[in-house]
Design a protein around this motif. Structure first.
Motif, PDB file in Angstrom:
ATOM      1  N   SER A  60      -7.905   8.417  -2.734  1.00  0.00           N
ATOM      2  CA  SER A  60      -7.001   7.284  -2.471  1.00  0.00           C
ATOM      3  C   SER A  60      -5.602   7.512  -3.018  1.00  0.00           C
ATOM      4  O   SER A  60      -4.664   6.820  -2.632  1.00  0.00           O
ATOM      5  N   GLU A  61      -5.445   8.443  -3.952  1.00  0.00           N
ATOM      6  CA  GLU A  61      -4.133   8.594  -4.585  1.00  0.00           C
ATOM      7  C   GLU A  61      -3.499   9.955  -4.358  1.00  0.00           C
ATOM      8  O   GLU A  61      -2.297  10.126  -4.541  1.00  0.00           O
ATOM      9  N   ARG A  85      -1.872   9.828   2.764  1.00  0.00           N
ATOM     10  CA  ARG A  85      -3.152   9.379   2.225  1.00  0.00           C
ATOM     11  C   ARG A  85      -3.856   8.482   3.242  1.00  0.00           C
ATOM     12  O   ARG A  85      -3.190   7.724   3.959  1.00  0.00           O
ATOM     13  N   ARG A  90      -7.413   3.711   0.988  1.00  0.00           N
ATOM     14  CA  ARG A  90      -6.519   2.970   0.095  1.00  0.00           C
ATOM     15  C   ARG A  90      -6.752   1.452   0.208  1.00  0.00           C
ATOM     16  O   ARG A  90      -6.662   0.731  -0.777  1.00  0.00           O
ATOM     17  N   GLN A 252       2.026   1.391  -7.891  1.00  0.00           N
ATOM     18  CA  GLN A 252       1.591   2.602  -7.202  1.00  0.00           C
ATOM     19  C   GLN A 252       1.425   3.726  -8.240  1.00  0.00           C
ATOM     20  O   GLN A 252       2.081   3.691  -9.265  1.00  0.00           O
ATOM     21  N   PRO A 255      -3.589   1.543  -5.402  1.00  0.00           N
ATOM     22  CA  PRO A 255      -3.316   0.616  -4.293  1.00  0.00           C
ATOM     23  C   PRO A 255      -3.833  -0.787  -4.580  1.00  0.00           C
ATOM     24  O   PRO A 255      -4.832  -0.967  -5.270  1.00  0.00           O
ATOM     25  N   LEU A 260       0.356  -2.378  -0.902  1.00  0.00           N
ATOM     26  CA  LEU A 260       0.280  -1.607   0.346  1.00  0.00           C
ATOM     27  C   LEU A 260       1.236  -2.195   1.382  1.00  0.00           C
ATOM     28  O   LEU A 260       1.927  -1.470   2.107  1.00  0.00           O
TER      29      LEU A 260
END
Lengths: 313, 576
Positions: A60-61, A85, A90, A252, A255, A260
């Motif tokens: 996710s990162e 990503r 996310r 950030q 998320p 987002l």
């Protein structure tokens, strides 16, 4: 059929439904609310997906610059973001944060609101006046502006538990500004219930105030609190999204649904999916918990039953 | 008792009733003319969109950029500076130099005198001539011990004396290389003595918001939070310039809206756009992008050499960053080229020294991007990941950190720059994560990051580990900027911008040497400083971004500048 079920609840001794336990009865009434059932399914599915987000093949990162801004496809179901990503991953990890903030904020609200309401309702008089004026004072605050102010202040200080922009800090900020409804509801319930015979009986038997409040009155007034808690969950998620959107919330690369959407601002015209899908997640969650709350209110509120019976008699 | 159906009927009735009452009610009062930008009085009207109101027309007070932007429309200085760094006269008849006798240096005493002669054909918009009285008045306001303000080089001025109606002399107690733009440039203007109230003070006087004009335009109205309107100044000394009759400065906080206005032809100038917006405007028929010919803003990591929350790097060294090998490892682990190409779409240039601009360009070797070497350097510096969690701990480190101390730090940037900087921050955090340094990201408003220590400013109070933001000096003289950033005198909170708490006596001595008019000596001195900074790494230099301004295709003459705001030459703009 509806008239029969209404009558069943009013006259339990004369029908087979008299064998239903209170929980079964609540569940039966809850099931009648189609919106609540749909909400429960959607919310359950979303929550389950968020819990099992770790099963996603994507990080996710971690960035993947070769794949940035890809539209939804069979590989990336909801597309990719400005660092390549996977957006679905996310959103799911963001859901964990948003739901956690919502849950913790509601817990904090309950921890403050229920005791305040219980003490005010049970003791009445001067205690009631003081606590309710405090509640009124909090209610008169422009909550979102104060929320921004508190969030801005808290991120300038570094405390051991409440670190800058952490889930706990954001939840605390939301929680301490949304306990007032709980206080009012619990107070109203206590004002009514403290006059009931079983409370007088408990008092006559020498029950302490604490025992009477926690053991006898609170369990009977908990229904409204549960309903309000579901509604407040949605409210807290929206507040978190708002704060993160204004860059006062979760930072950030972690998320959250709010941040987002914040990062999607620059790209809305060219890459609309970056804003649409997190927005959809917030929308579905809020509408689901609202319907669940609606269903629970119908199921737990005895007057709703009377009203329904009245319609058909 | 109401049934459900009756309740619904009642509610429906109430809604209809309410709507009817609203429809039949009084019509809203018409918007007053002053609430809207004045309709263009002629075809030659342009609209500049900016994010917020300028606090005043005096950039010395708050320096938001928006104040400089509008100052350039109405006020002149003794001299200004063009995008290539050339100083040109405004109120001055000519620029004083050693060659024309305007500058005299007393070598023995180490002092300098600068004689300025002003034009005698410039007047304020109320027809009063602009004279040396105004300069003396402005100097009195600036140097007022109670209501005055610090300006670069003020400490070197002994006195300002009037010689005649149109000439004056500035006596310096040292040789001050930045004298040409000291009473001009992007921040300082000359203010009207007969109009401003000295008792109100330079920072707070009313004429800062309602200025008299000697520039190309005159302020017509200012509706805060909405717009400002400027009309052509018929008494402008370069008449018939400006060609444009009216300038509307419209306040549009959202950058996406400003971009859309540019694309739709609803705005003519959007200043300080970021790389994403520039990319989006590419190929647009109505809007173009002006790039500054040189760069100024050098993106860099400010490294706190003192422990977070403290300001003395000698007494309380940073448990991680006080080791120069760690700082060099951080520098080696950052892939600047990838950031430049992927985040800034090639609209940025890698730079690795403070001295990258002409005329002071120094040949410092470029540090290699080598994460493996960075890992090895951290290992030998006593930072090892012994518990396998991906983050190194102190295992024999030399910074005084306790054994097992985690290599985890806070990494701050400011929000106003926008997404490209936030993505850069995330990428750098990821790159440092690869070598075992965990960077926790925080984004704050610039005002919180750069505020004074007594107001809780993060940098000034030392409440950070590593920051990333862009900075650089205006004009062509870096001396004051270098002093403010690296000197020992500037490391106390409020004393300057040495927030790294970097203290090197050798650099201090070299900065003192740079205060000379001997260009060859200055260049040599700056390059010596560059070499030392390259070894000490109090700052990790990354890349420069050009100034980018969006302008409408119908406008001619717009040239972005790193030395001034885009309106520096607005008198020369024409419309197609």
């Amino acid at each position: 059929m509806n008239s029969i079920s209404g009558a069943q609840e009013l006259a339990p001794a004369n029908t087979p439904a008299s064998w239903l336990t209170p929980q079964q009865s609540v569940w039966k009434r809850f099931k009648r609310h189609r919106g609540a059932i749909a909400g429960m399914i959607i919310f359950g599915a979303l929550a389950t997906l968020c819990i099992f987000a770790f099963l996603s093949p994507f990080d996710s990162e971690k960035s993947n610059l070769a794949e940035k801004f890809l539209p939804p496809s069979s590989t990336y179901l909801l597309g990719t973001d400005s660092l390549g990503r996977d957006l679905l991953t996310r959103i799911l990890y963001g859901g964990r944060i948003s739901l956690a903030v919502g849950g913790i904020a509601v817990a904090i609200s309950l921890l403050i609101g229920v005791p305040v309401g219980a003490l005010a309702g049970y003791y009445g008089g001067r205690i009631d006046s003081i606590l309710m004026r405090v509640t009124d004072a909090f209610l008169s605050l422009p909550s979102f502006l104060v929320l921004i102010l508190l969030a801005a202040m808290l991120r300038e200080v570094e405390l051991p538990i409440f670190q800058r922009n952490s889930v706990l800090t954001i939840s605390l900020v939301i929680g301490i500004l949304s306990w007032m409804t709980f206080a009012r509801l619990v107070r109203a319930a206590f004002l009514t219930l403290r006059e009931m015979d079983y409370v007088s009986a408990a008092r006559a038997l020498g029950g302490s105030d604490g025992r009477i409040m926690l053991g006898h009155i609170l369990p009977n007034g908990i229904g409204v609190v549960i309903v309000e808690a579901t509604l407040q969950l949605g409210y807290a998620i929206i507040q978190e999204a708002g704060l993160s959107f204004l860059n006062f919330g979760i930072q950030q690369p972690t998320p959250s649904w709010g941040n987002l959407i914040y990062t999607a601002q620059d790209h809305f015209t060219k890459y609309p999916w970056l804003a649409i899908f997190p927005g959809l997640a917030i929308f579905l969650t809020i509408i689901s918990v609202n319907y669940i709350g609606d269903g629970l209110r119908d199921a737990l509120d005895p007057y709703k039953v009377l009203e329904r019976v009245g319609e058909w008699t | 008792m109401f049934t459900k159906k009756r309740t619904l009927l009642f509610l429906t009735f109430m809604v209809i009733l309410s709507l009817t009452l609203v429809a039949c009610g009084a019509t809203p009062a018409p918007t007053t003319a002053t609430d809207e930008p004045t309709a263009p009085s002629s075809e030659k009207s342009i609209t500049i969109v900016i994010a917020e109101d300028p606090p005043t027309f005096n950039p010395m007070v708050a320096d938001t950029g928006y104040d400089s932007l509008v100052m350039e429309l109405v006020l002149l200085g003794m001299a200004d500076i063009d995008p290539n760094g050339n100083v040109f006269p405004e109120l001055a008849a000519e620029l004083p130099t050693v060659e024309n006798g305007g500058v005299t240096i007393d070598e023995e005493a180490g002092t300098m005198s600068v004689t300025w002669t002003m034009r005698d054909d410039i007047q304020w918009s109320d027809s009063t001539p602009v004279t040396a009285d105004d300069v003396l008045f402005t100097w009195a306001a600036i140097s007022d011990p109670v209501n005055g303000l610090w300006i670069p080089g003020i400490d070197y001025i002994d006195s300002v004396e009037q010689l005649s109606k149109y000439s004056f002399v500035v006596n310096y107690n040292a040789v001050y290389p930045g004298y040409l733009t000291q009473f001009g440039g992007e921040q300082l203007a000359i203010w009207p003595a007969h109009y401003c109230n000295l008792e109100q003070g330079f920072v707070a006087w009313d004429c800062g918001r309602e200025p008299l004009s000697d520039g190309p335009f005159v302020l017509h109205d200012w509706i805060e939070g909405d717009h400002m309107t400027f009309h052509k100044n018929d008494k402008y000394y370069l008449a018939p310039k400006p060609e444009i009759d009216q300038v509307i400065v419209q306040i549009v906080p959202d950058d996406a809206v400003r971009k859309t206005m540019m694309l739709n032809g609803d705005a003519d100038i959007d200043m300080w756009i970021n790389a994403n917006t520039a990319k989006d405007l590419e190929g647009s028929e109505g809007a173009k992008v002006s790039l500054s010919p040189t760069d100024r803003w050098l993106m860099r990591l400010y490294i706190n050499l003192a422990e977070k929350g403290t300001v003395d790097s000698a007494a309380t060294p940073h448990p991680i960053l006080s080791d120069v090998n760690v700082r060099k490892a951080i520098r080696s682990a950052i892939d600047v080229d990838t950031i430049v190409n992927e985040i800034f779409h090639g609209l940025a240039t890698p730079h690795w020294t403070e001295f990258f601009r002409p005329p002071y360009q120094c040949a410092v070797p470029r540090p290699a991007f080598d994460p493996e070497a960075a890992k090895a350097a951290l290992e030998s510096a006593g930072w090892k990941d012994t518990d396998g969690d991906g983050v190194r701990e102190c295992r024999g480190c030399t910074t005084g950190a306790p054994d097992g101390y985690k290599m985890e730090m806070e990494f701050i940037t400011y929000a106003e720059f926008g997404e490209p900087l936030e993505l850069t921050q995330q990428l750098i955090a990821e790159m440092l994560g690869e070598i075992g340094i965990q960077m926790n990201i925080t984004v704050v408003e610039g005002s919180i990051l750069w505020d004074q220590a007594e107001n809780g400013g993060i940098e000034q109070s030392g409440n950070f580990d590593v920051d990333i933001w862009d900075d650089g000096y205006a004009g062509v003289d870096p001396t004051d900027y270098i002093w403010e950033l690296y000197s020992e005198e500037a490391l106390v909170p409020g004393g300057g911008n040495n927030v790294m708490r970097y203290d090197n006596p050798e650099v201090d001595a070299l900065i003192d040497e740079a205060y000379t008019l001997d260009e060859a000596s200055r260049k040599e001195t700056f390059c010596k400083i560059a070499d030392i900074l390259n070894e000490d790494v109090p700052i990790v230099y990354l890349f420069t971004t050009p100034n980018l301004e969006a302008y409408s295709a119908r406008l001619v003459g717009v040239q972005s500048s790193v030395n001034d705001l885009v309106t520096w030459n607005i008198a020369d703009w024409t419309l197609k």
